[in-house]
Design a protein around this motif. Structure first.
Motif, PDB file in Angstrom:
ATOM      1  N   ASP A  46      -4.588   2.351  -4.833  1.00 21.56           N
ATOM      2  CA  ASP A  46      -4.510   3.804  -4.927  1.00 21.56           C
ATOM      3  C   ASP A  46      -4.865   4.413  -3.569  1.00 21.56           C
ATOM      4  OD1 ASP A  46      -4.756   6.509  -5.442  1.00 21.56           O
ATOM      5  OD2 ASP A  46      -5.903   6.261  -7.291  1.00 21.56           O
ATOM      6  N   PRO A  47      -3.943   5.150  -2.936  1.00 22.20           N
ATOM      7  CA  PRO A  47      -4.226   5.690  -1.604  1.00 22.20           C
ATOM      8  C   PRO A  47      -5.352   6.719  -1.587  1.00 22.20           C
ATOM      9  CG  PRO A  47      -2.182   6.619  -2.481  1.00 22.20           C
ATOM     10  CD  PRO A  47      -2.601   5.509  -3.402  1.00 22.20           C
ATOM     11  N   GLU A  48      -5.713   7.241  -2.763  1.00 22.96           N
ATOM     12  CA  GLU A  48      -6.814   8.214  -2.832  1.00 22.96           C
ATOM     13  C   GLU A  48      -8.121   7.574  -3.270  1.00 22.96           C
ATOM     14  OE1 GLU A  48      -5.539  11.288  -5.436  1.00 22.96           O
ATOM     15  OE2 GLU A  48      -4.049  12.064  -4.052  1.00 22.96           O
ATOM     16  N   ALA A  52      -8.350  21.716 -17.090  1.00 20.59           N
ATOM     17  CA  ALA A  52      -9.424  20.726 -16.953  1.00 20.59           C
ATOM     18  C   ALA A  52      -9.753  20.536 -15.480  1.00 20.59           C
ATOM     19  CB  ALA A  52      -8.999  19.398 -17.566  1.00 20.59           C
ATOM     20  N   LEU A  53     -11.038  20.618 -15.138  1.00 20.36           N
ATOM     21  CA  LEU A  53     -11.525  20.385 -13.787  1.00 20.36           C
ATOM     22  C   LEU A  53     -12.437  19.166 -13.818  1.00 20.36           C
ATOM     23  CD1 LEU A  53     -12.634  24.043 -12.846  1.00 20.36           C
ATOM     24  CD2 LEU A  53     -10.368  23.017 -12.582  1.00 20.36           C
ATOM     25  N   VAL A  54     -12.126  18.171 -12.994  1.00 23.12           N
ATOM     26  CA  VAL A  54     -12.942  16.952 -12.939  1.00 23.12           C
ATOM     27  C   VAL A  54     -13.153  16.574 -11.476  1.00 23.12           C
ATOM     28  CG1 VAL A  54     -13.164  14.530 -13.600  1.00 23.12           C
ATOM     29  CG2 VAL A  54     -11.972  16.136 -15.122  1.00 23.12           C
ATOM     30  N   TYR A  55     -14.418  16.513 -11.063  1.00 19.96           N
ATOM     31  CA  TYR A  55     -14.738  16.088  -9.702  1.00 19.96           C
ATOM     32  C   TYR A  55     -15.034  14.597  -9.721  1.00 19.96           C
ATOM     33  CZ  TYR A  55     -16.869  16.028  -5.069  1.00 19.96           C
ATOM     34  OH  TYR A  55     -17.151  15.765  -3.755  1.00 19.96           O
ATOM     35  N   ARG A  56     -14.371  13.856  -8.854  1.00 15.05           N
ATOM     36  CA  ARG A  56     -14.571  12.407  -8.823  1.00 15.05           C
ATOM     37  C   ARG A  56     -14.906  11.949  -7.407  1.00 15.05           C
ATOM     38  NH1 ARG A  56      -9.567  10.594  -6.836  1.00 15.05           N
ATOM     39  NH2 ARG A  56      -7.866  12.062  -7.256  1.00 15.05           N
ATOM     40  N   ASP A  57     -15.724  10.906  -7.352  1.00 16.29           N
ATOM     41  CA  ASP A  57     -16.065  10.328  -6.058  1.00 16.29           C
ATOM     42  C   ASP A  57     -15.203   9.098  -5.823  1.00 16.29           C
ATOM     43  OD1 ASP A  57     -17.137   8.222  -7.524  1.00 16.29           O
ATOM     44  OD2 ASP A  57     -19.197   8.951  -7.355  1.00 16.29           O
ATOM     45  N   LYS A  58     -15.452   8.408  -4.720  1.00 18.56           N
ATOM     46  CA  LYS A  58     -14.586   7.288  -4.348  1.00 18.56           C
ATOM     47  C   LYS A  58     -14.801   6.050  -5.212  1.00 18.56           C
ATOM     48  CE  LYS A  58     -17.688   5.798  -0.626  1.00 18.56           C
ATOM     49  NZ  LYS A  58     -17.799   5.567   0.831  1.00 18.56           N
ATOM     50  N   GLU A  83     -11.518   8.578  -1.500  1.00 22.09           N
ATOM     51  CA  GLU A  83     -11.742   9.997  -1.245  1.00 22.09           C
ATOM     52  C   GLU A  83     -12.442  10.687  -2.408  1.00 22.09           C
ATOM     53  OE1 GLU A  83      -8.681  12.141   1.064  1.00 22.09           O
ATOM     54  OE2 GLU A  83      -7.346  10.535   0.402  1.00 22.09           O
ATOM     55  N   PHE A  84     -13.180  11.738  -2.082  1.00 11.25           N
ATOM     56  CA  PHE A  84     -13.733  12.645  -3.073  1.00 11.25           C
ATOM     57  C   PHE A  84     -12.662  13.694  -3.362  1.00 11.25           C
ATOM     58  CE2 PHE A  84     -17.247  10.647  -1.127  1.00 11.25           C
ATOM     59  CZ  PHE A  84     -18.348  10.743  -1.973  1.00 11.25           C
ATOM     60  N   ALA A  85     -12.495  14.063  -4.609  1.00  2.79           N
ATOM     61  CA  ALA A  85     -11.418  14.994  -4.939  1.00  2.79           C
ATOM     62  C   ALA A  85     -11.739  15.730  -6.232  1.00  2.79           C
ATOM     63  CB  ALA A  85     -10.090  14.250  -5.085  1.00  2.79           C
ATOM     64  N   LEU A  86     -11.077  16.867  -6.391  1.00  3.91           N
ATOM     65  CA  LEU A  86     -11.160  17.649  -7.615  1.00  3.91           C
ATOM     66  C   LEU A  86      -9.819  17.545  -8.321  1.00  3.91           C
ATOM     67  CD1 LEU A  86     -12.750  19.730  -9.398  1.00  3.91           C
ATOM     68  CD2 LEU A  86     -11.574  21.509  -8.081  1.00  3.91           C
ATOM     69  N   GLN A 144       0.846  -1.191   0.000  1.00  4.15           N
ATOM     70  CA  GLN A 144       0.000   0.000   0.000  1.00  4.15           C
ATOM     71  C   GLN A 144       0.879   1.238   0.000  1.00  4.15           C
ATOM     72  OE1 GLN A 144      -3.626   0.079   0.105  1.00  4.15           O
ATOM     73  NE2 GLN A 144      -3.175   2.187  -0.478  1.00  4.15           N
ATOM     74  N   GLU A 145       0.802   2.027  -1.057  1.00  8.95           N
ATOM     75  CA  GLU A 145       1.603   3.240  -1.131  1.00  8.95           C
ATOM     76  C   GLU A 145       1.121   4.268  -0.110  1.00  8.95           C
ATOM     77  OE1 GLU A 145       3.240   3.874  -5.576  1.00  8.95           O
ATOM     78  OE2 GLU A 145       1.107   4.257  -5.342  1.00  8.95           O
ATOM     79  N   PRO A 146       2.030   5.056   0.441  1.00 10.18           N
ATOM     80  CA  PRO A 146       1.609   6.120   1.353  1.00 10.18           C
ATOM     81  C   PRO A 146       0.837   7.199   0.601  1.00 10.18           C
ATOM     82  CG  PRO A 146       3.951   6.317   0.849  1.00 10.18           C
ATOM     83  CD  PRO A 146       3.495   5.015   0.270  1.00 10.18           C
ATOM     84  N   HIS A 147      -0.034   7.887   1.303  1.00  8.53           N
ATOM     85  CA  HIS A 147      -0.805   8.971   0.706  1.00  8.53           C
ATOM     86  C   HIS A 147       0.131  10.130   0.380  1.00  8.53           C
ATOM     87  CE1 HIS A 147      -3.826  12.030   0.079  1.00  8.53           C
ATOM     88  NE2 HIS A 147      -4.783  11.127   0.204  1.00  8.53           N
ATOM     89  N   PRO A 148       0.034  10.714  -0.799  1.00  2.00           N
ATOM     90  CA  PRO A 148       0.874  11.884  -1.113  1.00  2.00           C
ATOM     91  C   PRO A 148       0.660  12.991  -0.085  1.00  2.00           C
ATOM     92  CG  PRO A 148      -0.291  11.111  -3.079  1.00  2.00           C
ATOM     93  CD  PRO A 148      -0.865  10.369  -1.918  1.00  2.00           C
ATOM     94  N   LYS A 149       1.719  13.672   0.262  1.00  2.00           N
ATOM     95  CA  LYS A 149       1.623  14.742   1.242  1.00  2.00           C
ATOM     96  C   LYS A 149       0.861  15.920   0.649  1.00  2.00           C
ATOM     97  CE  LYS A 149       4.376  17.797   4.187  1.00  2.00           C
ATOM     98  NZ  LYS A 149       5.761  18.217   4.583  1.00  2.00           N
ATOM     99  N   SER A 150      -0.200  16.312   1.332  1.00  2.00           N
ATOM    100  CA  SER A 150      -1.008  17.440   0.871  1.00  2.00           C
ATOM    101  C   SER A 150      -0.627  18.707   1.627  1.00  2.00           C
ATOM    102  CB  SER A 150      -2.499  17.146   1.063  1.00  2.00           C
ATOM    103  OG  SER A 150      -2.921  16.103   0.212  1.00  2.00           O
ATOM    104  N   LEU A 151      -0.776  19.846   0.959  1.00  2.00           N
ATOM    105  CA  LEU A 151      -0.394  21.138   1.521  1.00  2.00           C
ATOM    106  C   LEU A 151      -1.614  22.026   1.704  1.00  2.00           C
ATOM    107  CD1 LEU A 151       2.698  21.827  -0.782  1.00  2.00           C
ATOM    108  CD2 LEU A 151       2.725  20.868   1.536  1.00  2.00           C
ATOM    109  N   LYS A 152      -1.606  22.788   2.783  1.00  2.00           N
ATOM    110  CA  LYS A 152      -2.638  23.796   2.980  1.00  2.00           C
ATOM    111  C   LYS A 152      -2.404  24.950   1.997  1.00  2.00           C
ATOM    112  CE  LYS A 152      -4.883  22.114   6.558  1.00  2.00           C
ATOM    113  NZ  LYS A 152      -6.349  21.840   6.510  1.00  2.00           N
TER     114      LYS A 152
END
Length: 422
Positions: free
Chosen positions: A332-334, A381-387, A337-340, A157-165
């Protein structure tokens, strides 16, 4: 989208040549495998089908792991003059410290009337390299000998990419970069309405022309350090070391991670990317229509603890050339999650769909395409995806280098690829 042609299970065929080969594989050859491999648990189940690879066809890195498969085999029916320049090799990988494919350690060239077999294990990573011949067909009969089900270790299981504020910038920074059309209240309102209906949109000529030209030139700076990202069963593309990039690239990267960008994305999508919209005029809390664009609280609650971290993002600059791709994978670690997804395309003048490099979205576990995003110069390109939604970037094939009549075409494609969370 071009796909490899596969036959049905050849156990159903009544043709004499096929039944003779099938009987040989199922009986004498299987008995021989017992002796050579020591696998005494091989059952009567044998899979057998035909695969036809033609120009630009490729089978990317995988391990063949499926319940009961123990030995894979390939019987080649290629022309007698098949050579290295025709491609289509069977490439075998070694593994890294996580049991993931690392480097190609052996490439086996298809030879007419030859048979290759290997054990199926969690580390039996292999691929069929791209067929480069314009006229020859890589024809083969392949399948698996089955045995008792054995215990396999859990996949890495790959670690989740580090996200930034969001980083601090003045809202006016957008004016220096973004086409003023996309800062216009009425235009943004139309964008939000379309995004609400379709959960995706592609905005043409997103950056100011002068800024876009600066970015294009900067991405060809030889001082940028590019590094291939793997492992090969998940991805293969080049990523820029931002610190080695010219300042204009660093400035754009910072803008994409900034509070003004989060505000703009909130204003365009209705997603809760910031506490306030970009301007008071764009206040998406003031109208019933815009309220509906925001993700409802019930949906947000279903996202679990990840939604509690607040707006954040991660991203990178990618370079796509011949042989690059990403793959759908179960680890996929994401994936939960819901993401844009936000992709800003740069370069690739004259790029054709036939070359690959486009992003396809699917429902997890299904083959039907939900959406395909095609690279277009200076588009966002903007794409909203669900889990339940997965995505991959189509393998960039040899035509990106050799397509006739496009000598002045750029064979490289870049994107600033970011993922935003609410």
């Amino acid at each position: 989208m071009k796909t490899i042609l596969m036959s049905d299970d050849l156990k159903k065929s009544s043709k004499l040549s096929i039944t003779s080969l099938r009987n040989a594989l199922y009986n004498d050859f299987r008995s021989w495998l017992h002796e050579v491999t020591g696998f005494v648990d091989l059952t009567n189940q044998v899979d057998m089908s035909c695969a036809k690879y033609e120009h630009t066809d490729v089978l990317l890195c995988h391990d063949d792991e499926l319940e009961g498969r123990r030995i894979a085999y390939i019987f080649y029916l290629v022309p007698p003059d098949w050579g290295v320049n025709d491609g289509g090799t069977l490439d075998l990988f070694c593994i890294d410290e996580h049991g993931q494919p690392d480097q190609i350690t052996k490439s086996l060239l298809p030879q007419r009337n030859s048979l290759v077999f290997f054990e199926v294990t969690p580390i039996s990573f292999h691929q069929v390299s791209e067929v480069l011949s314009l006229s020859k067909t890589r024809l083969s009969i392949s399948g698996w000998f089955h045995g008792d089900i054995i215990d396999r270790p859990a996949p890495y299981q790959e670690p989740h990419p580090k996200s930034l504020k969001p980083c601090t910038l003045e809202d006016e920074a957008l004016v220096d970069w973004v086409n003023p059309m996309y800062l216009d209240t009425s235009v943004v309102k139309d964008i939000r309405a379309r995004f609400k209906d379709e959960s995706e949109i592609q905005l043409q000529e997103f950056l100011l022309e002068n800024k876009y030209e600066e970015i294009v030139e900067a991405l060809y700076d030889e001082k940028i350090e590019w590094k291939y990202q793997g492992p090969a069963n998940k991805r293969h593309f080049e990523q820029a070391d931002t610190e080695s990039a010219p300042s204009v690239i660093q400035q754009l990267t910072k803008l994409l991670q900034s509070e003004p960008m989060f505000k703009l994305l909130r204003t365009m999508t209705g997603l809760e990317m910031a506490d306030v919209p970009l301007t008071d005029d764009d206040n998406d809390d003031d109208s019933e229509e815009d309220d509906e664009n925001a993700v409802d609280k019930e949906t947000s609650a279903k996202r679990g603890d990840s939604s509690k971290r607040g707006p954040c993002c991660h991203g990178c600059i990618r370079r796509w050339t011949h042989g690059c791709y990403t793959l759908v994978h179960d680890t996929d670690p994401e994936g939960e999650e819901f993401a844009l997804d936000v992709m800003l395309y740069v370069g690739g003048e004259g790029w054709k769909t036939d070359y690959g490099g486009y992003t396809t979205y699917l429902t997890s576990g299904e083959d039907e395409e939900l959406l395909t995003v095609h690279p277009q110069e200076n588009s966002l390109a903007l794409v909203y995806r669900d889990k339940e939604t997965v995505r991959f970037v189509k393998h960039v094939n040899h035509s990106a280098l050799t397509d006739e009549g496009t000598a002045n075409r750029d064979s490289k494609l870049f994107d600033f690829s970011f993922v935003y969370f609410e």
